[in-house]
Design a protein around this motif. Structure first.
Motif, mmCIF file in Angstrom:
data_model
loop_
_atom_site.group_PDB
_atom_site.id
_atom_site.type_symbol
_atom_site.label_atom_id
_atom_site.label_comp_id
_atom_site.label_asym_id
_atom_site.label_seq_id
_atom_site.Cartn_x
_atom_site.Cartn_y
_atom_site.Cartn_z
ATOM 1 N N ASP A 12 -7.345 1.440 -11.544
ATOM 2 C CA ASP A 12 -5.994 1.903 -11.229
ATOM 3 C C ASP A 12 -5.594 1.577 -9.804
ATOM 4 O O ASP A 12 -4.670 2.184 -9.244
ATOM 5 C CB ASP A 12 -5.823 3.399 -11.524
ATOM 6 N N SER A 13 -6.307 0.633 -9.181
ATOM 7 C CA SER A 13 -5.965 0.142 -7.844
ATOM 8 C C SER A 13 -5.791 1.290 -6.854
ATOM 9 O O SER A 13 -4.746 1.412 -6.189
ATOM 10 C CB SER A 13 -4.678 -0.702 -7.889
ATOM 11 N N SER A 14 -6.795 2.140 -6.781
ATOM 12 C CA SER A 14 -6.688 3.285 -5.895
ATOM 13 C C SER A 14 -7.880 3.343 -4.940
ATOM 14 O O SER A 14 -8.952 2.780 -5.212
ATOM 15 C CB SER A 14 -6.600 4.580 -6.703
ATOM 16 N N PHE A 15 -7.659 4.028 -3.847
ATOM 17 C CA PHE A 15 -8.704 4.183 -2.822
ATOM 18 C C PHE A 15 -8.439 5.505 -2.112
ATOM 19 O O PHE A 15 -8.102 5.555 -0.940
ATOM 20 C CB PHE A 15 -8.657 3.000 -1.851
ATOM 21 N N HIS A 16 -8.617 6.590 -2.843
ATOM 22 C CA HIS A 16 -8.275 7.904 -2.315
ATOM 23 C C HIS A 16 -9.314 8.374 -1.311
ATOM 24 O O HIS A 16 -10.523 8.181 -1.505
ATOM 25 C CB HIS A 16 -8.169 8.909 -3.454
ATOM 26 N N LEU A 17 -8.836 9.048 -0.274
ATOM 27 C CA LEU A 17 -9.703 9.572 0.788
ATOM 28 C C LEU A 17 -9.949 11.053 0.541
ATOM 29 O O LEU A 17 -8.995 11.793 0.279
ATOM 30 C CB LEU A 17 -9.041 9.362 2.150
ATOM 31 N N GLU A 18 -11.198 11.484 0.661
ATOM 32 C CA GLU A 18 -11.527 12.869 0.407
ATOM 33 C C GLU A 18 -12.459 13.419 1.472
ATOM 34 O O GLU A 18 -13.293 12.695 2.010
ATOM 35 C CB GLU A 18 -12.223 13.008 -0.964
ATOM 36 N N LYS A 19 -12.286 14.700 1.751
ATOM 37 C CA LYS A 19 -13.238 15.433 2.588
ATOM 38 C C LYS A 19 -13.311 16.840 2.056
ATOM 39 O O LYS A 19 -12.280 17.506 1.911
ATOM 40 C CB LYS A 19 -12.811 15.434 4.063
ATOM 41 N N LEU A 25 -9.623 18.201 1.419
ATOM 42 C CA LEU A 25 -8.523 17.265 1.644
ATOM 43 C C LEU A 25 -8.654 16.075 0.712
ATOM 44 O O LEU A 25 -9.743 15.507 0.563
ATOM 45 C CB LEU A 25 -8.531 16.771 3.095
ATOM 46 N N THR A 26 -7.557 15.708 0.103
ATOM 47 C CA THR A 26 -7.473 14.454 -0.647
ATOM 48 C C THR A 26 -6.186 13.747 -0.255
ATOM 49 O O THR A 26 -5.110 14.336 -0.326
ATOM 50 C CB THR A 26 -7.473 14.688 -2.164
ATOM 51 N N LEU A 27 -6.306 12.516 0.176
ATOM 52 C CA LEU A 27 -5.146 11.679 0.475
ATOM 53 C C LEU A 27 -5.155 10.510 -0.503
ATOM 54 O O LEU A 27 -6.138 9.784 -0.594
ATOM 55 C CB LEU A 27 -5.195 11.156 1.912
ATOM 56 N N ASN A 28 -4.047 10.368 -1.209
ATOM 57 C CA ASN A 28 -3.972 9.317 -2.211
ATOM 58 C C ASN A 28 -3.543 7.990 -1.600
ATOM 59 O O ASN A 28 -2.722 7.943 -0.683
ATOM 60 C CB ASN A 28 -2.986 9.703 -3.313
ATOM 61 N N VAL A 32 0.857 -1.181 0.000
ATOM 62 C CA VAL A 32 0.000 0.000 0.000
ATOM 63 C C VAL A 32 0.895 1.233 0.000
ATOM 64 O O VAL A 32 1.811 1.339 0.824
ATOM 65 C CB VAL A 32 -0.916 0.017 1.252
ATOM 66 N N THR A 33 0.609 2.166 -0.899
ATOM 67 C CA THR A 33 1.389 3.395 -1.011
ATOM 68 C C THR A 33 0.470 4.588 -0.794
ATOM 69 O O THR A 33 -0.583 4.694 -1.432
ATOM 70 C CB THR A 33 2.045 3.503 -2.393
ATOM 71 N N GLN A 34 0.863 5.490 0.087
ATOM 72 C CA GLN A 34 0.043 6.651 0.416
ATOM 73 C C GLN A 34 0.741 7.950 0.080
ATOM 74 O O GLN A 34 1.978 7.969 -0.083
ATOM 75 C CB GLN A 34 -0.239 6.685 1.922
ATOM 76 N N THR A 35 -0.066 9.035 0.058
ATOM 77 C CA THR A 35 0.483 10.382 -0.061
ATOM 78 C C THR A 35 1.556 10.580 0.993
ATOM 79 O O THR A 35 1.361 10.269 2.167
ATOM 80 C CB THR A 35 -0.623 11.427 0.183
ATOM 81 N N GLU A 36 2.676 11.130 0.555
ATOM 82 C CA GLU A 36 3.723 11.425 1.525
ATOM 83 C C GLU A 36 3.350 12.658 2.323
ATOM 84 O O GLU A 36 2.888 13.650 1.779
ATOM 85 C CB GLU A 36 5.050 11.657 0.802
ATOM 86 N N GLY A 55 -0.391 1.105 4.771
ATOM 87 C CA GLY A 55 0.549 2.053 4.217
ATOM 88 C C GLY A 55 1.324 2.719 5.340
ATOM 89 O O GLY A 55 1.090 2.455 6.529
ATOM 90 N N ALA A 56 2.228 3.609 4.974
ATOM 91 C CA ALA A 56 3.107 4.244 5.951
ATOM 92 C C ALA A 56 2.396 5.308 6.775
ATOM 93 O O ALA A 56 2.930 5.765 7.796
ATOM 94 C CB ALA A 56 4.321 4.851 5.256
#
Lengths: 111, 113
Positions: free
Chosen positions: A69-76, A19-22, A4-8, A102-103
């Motif tokens: 694209d195997s993504s699950f972005h978080l938004e508010k 807010l968007t976190l990838n 799992v890779t997240q927004t740094e 993820g990290a």
């Protein structure tokens, strides 16, 4: 294996900003996807979860899994001071039980 | 109801010593997990218990790490001959059954000097 890779981070933004976190993931299997939130000096807690192709909503947060694209972005759309926390994206393969995290991304909302 | 509890909340030890960390899962939860949270990193799976089945130890980083679960409830994670790289927060989680929502305890912060 799963990854799992997240927004740094860290991410700092003002109140009422969007807010968007990838989050992107790699897995050989069909998966359940999760966002966990960890407030300062607290344990991680489940924010929302989703099986593929279903949008979920919790505390004003939304996440839309996109299988292509195997993504699950978080938004508010509008954050509050109380949203300051570390956010973890995680997955669990169907038929498995352990979570792969993820990290984490540290989010600070400023007045 | 009571959540997952862990003890001690903090543990400072000297390199080479053994430590035991305890976890009390939510009553009625048959599945129990241990994770490790190192500084600046995500949560790393260590071990999983489900009922009376043999545990999944695939995440244990070395043979210095072991865990047991007595009577299907309380679990103890033991680290032998601790090293400085073992310093981390050790989190326990439980779920009603394997694959259900995991609820985390407050963790034990281990510092190895």
């Amino acid at each position: 294996g799963d990854s799992v890779t997240q927004t740094e981070g860290p991410v700092t933004l003002p109140e009422r900003a969007a807010l968007t976190l990838n989050c992107t993931y790699q897995s050989s299997y069909s998966t359940f996807l999760f966002w966990y939130v960890q407030y300062l000096n607290k344990e991680p807690e489940l924010l929302l979860k989703s099986s593929e192709n279903q949008e979920t909503d919790s505390r004003g947060f939304q996440a839309s899994p996109i299988k292509s694209d195997s993504s699950f972005h978080l938004e508010k759309p509008s954050v509050q001071l109380s949203d300051s926390a570390v956010y973890y994206c995680a997955l669990r393969d169907r038929g498995d039980y352990k979570l792969s995290f993820g990290a984490g991304t540290t989010v600070t909302v400023r007045a | 109801g009571a959540g997952v509890s862990q003890s001690p909340s903090n543990k400072v030890t000297e390199k080479g010593k053994d430590v035991e960390l305890r976890c009390d899962p939510i009553s009625g939860h048959t599945a129990l997990y241990w994770y490790r949270q190192s500084l600046g990193q995500g949560l790393e799976f260590l071990i999983y218990f489900q009922g009376n089945s043999a545990p999944d130890k695939s995440g244990l980083p070395s043979d210095r790490f072991s865990a047991e679960r007595t009577g299907g409830s309380v679990s103890t994670l033991t680290i032998q001959r601790t090293q400085q790289e073992d310093s981390a927060v050790y989190l326990c989680a439980s779920s009603l059954s394997g694959g259900d929502t995991q609820y985390f305890g407050p963790g034990t912060r281990l510092t190895v000097l």
